[in-house]
Scaffold this motif. Structure first.
Motif, mmCIF file in Angstrom:
data_model
loop_
_atom_site.group_PDB
_atom_site.id
_atom_site.type_symbol
_atom_site.label_atom_id
_atom_site.label_comp_id
_atom_site.label_asym_id
_atom_site.label_seq_id
_atom_site.Cartn_x
_atom_site.Cartn_y
_atom_site.Cartn_z
ATOM 1 N N ARG A 1 28.140 -46.874 -24.389
ATOM 2 C CA ARG A 1 29.060 -47.608 -23.511
ATOM 3 C C ARG A 1 28.936 -47.130 -22.065
ATOM 4 N NH1 ARG A 1 32.611 -46.970 -27.976
ATOM 5 N NH2 ARG A 1 33.496 -45.115 -26.990
ATOM 6 N N VAL B 1 21.912 -50.059 -29.795
ATOM 7 C CA VAL B 1 21.849 -51.131 -28.795
ATOM 8 C C VAL B 1 21.157 -52.385 -29.307
ATOM 9 C CG1 VAL B 1 21.893 -49.479 -26.903
ATOM 10 C CG2 VAL B 1 19.694 -50.287 -27.745
ATOM 11 N N THR C 1 26.430 -45.732 -20.477
ATOM 12 C CA THR C 1 25.149 -45.953 -19.810
ATOM 13 C C THR C 1 24.725 -47.417 -19.775
ATOM 14 O OG1 THR C 1 23.973 -45.568 -21.901
ATOM 15 C CG2 THR C 1 24.319 -43.663 -20.446
ATOM 16 N N SER C 2 25.355 -48.268 -20.596
ATOM 17 C CA SER C 2 24.959 -49.683 -20.698
ATOM 18 C C SER C 2 23.472 -49.826 -20.983
ATOM 19 C CB SER C 2 25.330 -50.431 -19.403
ATOM 20 O OG SER C 2 26.716 -50.386 -19.172
ATOM 21 N N ASP D 1 19.894 -50.771 -22.623
ATOM 22 C CA ASP D 1 19.247 -51.883 -23.304
ATOM 23 C C ASP D 1 18.169 -51.313 -24.225
ATOM 24 O OD1 ASP D 1 16.395 -52.109 -21.821
ATOM 25 O OD2 ASP D 1 17.948 -51.540 -20.394
#
Length: 365
Positions: free
Chosen positions: A253, A204, A255-256, A258
């Motif tokens: 992808r 990420v 869980t998105s 950061d």
């Protein structure tokens, strides 16, 4: 006996090399002398190619070509340690894992566990002229184990203490712990993968949030974190193992994530695992994740035990796993088992690895 250990981990950042001297007939913990270590980073295109075949739809031709190419690169990496090849008697190579599924799954009417490492040992042996032992995980899986982690065999030798309990923590792409009770016998050692290590953080925040500064300045998504921590894996009893199959691109992808949340997930899942063992006096960390100052701060804050690194014990944080595969090759050479069934769940101790004979006609790396 002088042995070289070679490995590329699940972070896929390069090849780690360790050359060690082991005195035969002496307890391993008192006879291991690290002669040299080195790390050879992958070129970006090589790293991308490896990731493209790691738990991904690909072509058998690509895997076969990479297998032989990595054999060449591993042989060349050994030369970077600066130790004359004619002084090295044996090589232990883990290679590069591209798939690991230690728990059996339904496949064509059978329950199958499997693993695959590439980096052709026959090429390493031919280029160096040195007998090479590789492919260490399958024997443990064949005996009903998860094939991982194998590092507890070394952790036990290095860090067992007569009076207090310790945990060895390795933060590679995946994080794992070895639990060593005070004055433990081998069958009392417990080890397992805790969950993600550097893998999610690297994914990420490419190329790397090495010092953790981006995570330190970010904000944790508390709702997402709690949802991720509810994964049953973190609460299952060991033995257990995980890998890129669980924490690869698809996970990112879906869980998105950061960087702040990924870092906190790593720290919290490590702390959850360590928290199972409240008698632990010291946590001895190694692996690339130890360079992430913020991650280490979070682990130290979450864990009641003293947190230090393997460097305090004379073992470089980036070289422990390479040392492991030198030690495992030594055990295999002497026809001795190299797994700890209490850690992997195997039915019995197993001699690990497959042998590729070196020849004096090897061209050198």
């Amino acid at each position: 006996m002088r042995i070289a250990g070679l490995i590329s981990g699940t972070s896929v950042d390069g090849i780690d090399v360790a050359v060690v001297d082991i005195a035969e007939g002496v307890h391993l913990g008192k006879s291991l002398d690290v002669v040299a270590t080195a790390t050879v980073p992958y070129a970006p295109e090589i790293r991308a190619a490896i990731l493209s075949v790691s738990n991904a739809a690909t072509h058998t031709a690509t895997i076969a070509r990479l297998n032989f190419l990595l054999g060449e690169l591993f042989a060349e990496a050994l030369a970077s340690a600066g130790v004359p090849l004619d002084t090295i008697e044996l090589i232990g190579s883990h290679g590069q894992t591209i798939f690991h599924e230690g728990e059996p799954v339904e496949f064509l009417g059978r329950k199958i566990a499997s693993t695959m490492q590439i980096g052709e040992a026959a090429v390493i042996a031919e280029r160096t002229g040195i007998e090479t032992i590789a492919d260490f995980r399958p024997s443990d899986i064949a005996a009903g184990g998860t094939g991982a982690p194998l590092v507890p065999f070394l952790d036990y030798q290095l860090f067992r203490h007569p009076e207090h309990a310790r945990i060895a923590l390795n933060i590679g792409g995946i994080a794992n712990i070895t639990v060593i009770p005070a004055d433990a016998k081998p069958d009392a050692v417990v080890a397992f993968d805790t969950g993600p290590g550097n893998m999610l953080m690297d994914a990420v925040a490419p190329p790397f949030d090495r010092d953790g500064e981006r995570a330190r300045e970010g904000h944790v998504n508390a709702a997402l974190l709690e949802r991720l921590l509810s994964d049953p894996y973190y609460h299952r009893a060991p033995p257990k193992a995980c890998g890129r199959e669980q924490y690869g691109d698809e996970f990112v992808r879906r869980t998105s994530l950061d960087i702040a949340t990924a870092t906190e997930l790593t720290a919290r899942t490590i702390a959850l695992a360590i928290g199972r063992y409240p008698d632990t006096r010291e946590v001895i960390a190694s692996g690339g994740g130890t360079h992430n100052g913020y991650l280490m701060e979070r682990i130290s804050a979450l864990v009641p035990a003293r947190v230090t690194t393997s460097a305090e014990f004379g073992i470089g944080v980036d070289s422990k796993e390479a040392i492991l595969f030198a030690v495992l090759a030594y055990e295999t050479f002497h026809r001795r088992a190299g797994n700890l069934p209490s850690a992997t769940g195997a039915r019995k101790p197993m001699i690990l690895g497959k042998v590729s004979r070196g020849t004096s006609s090897g061209s050198g790396a």
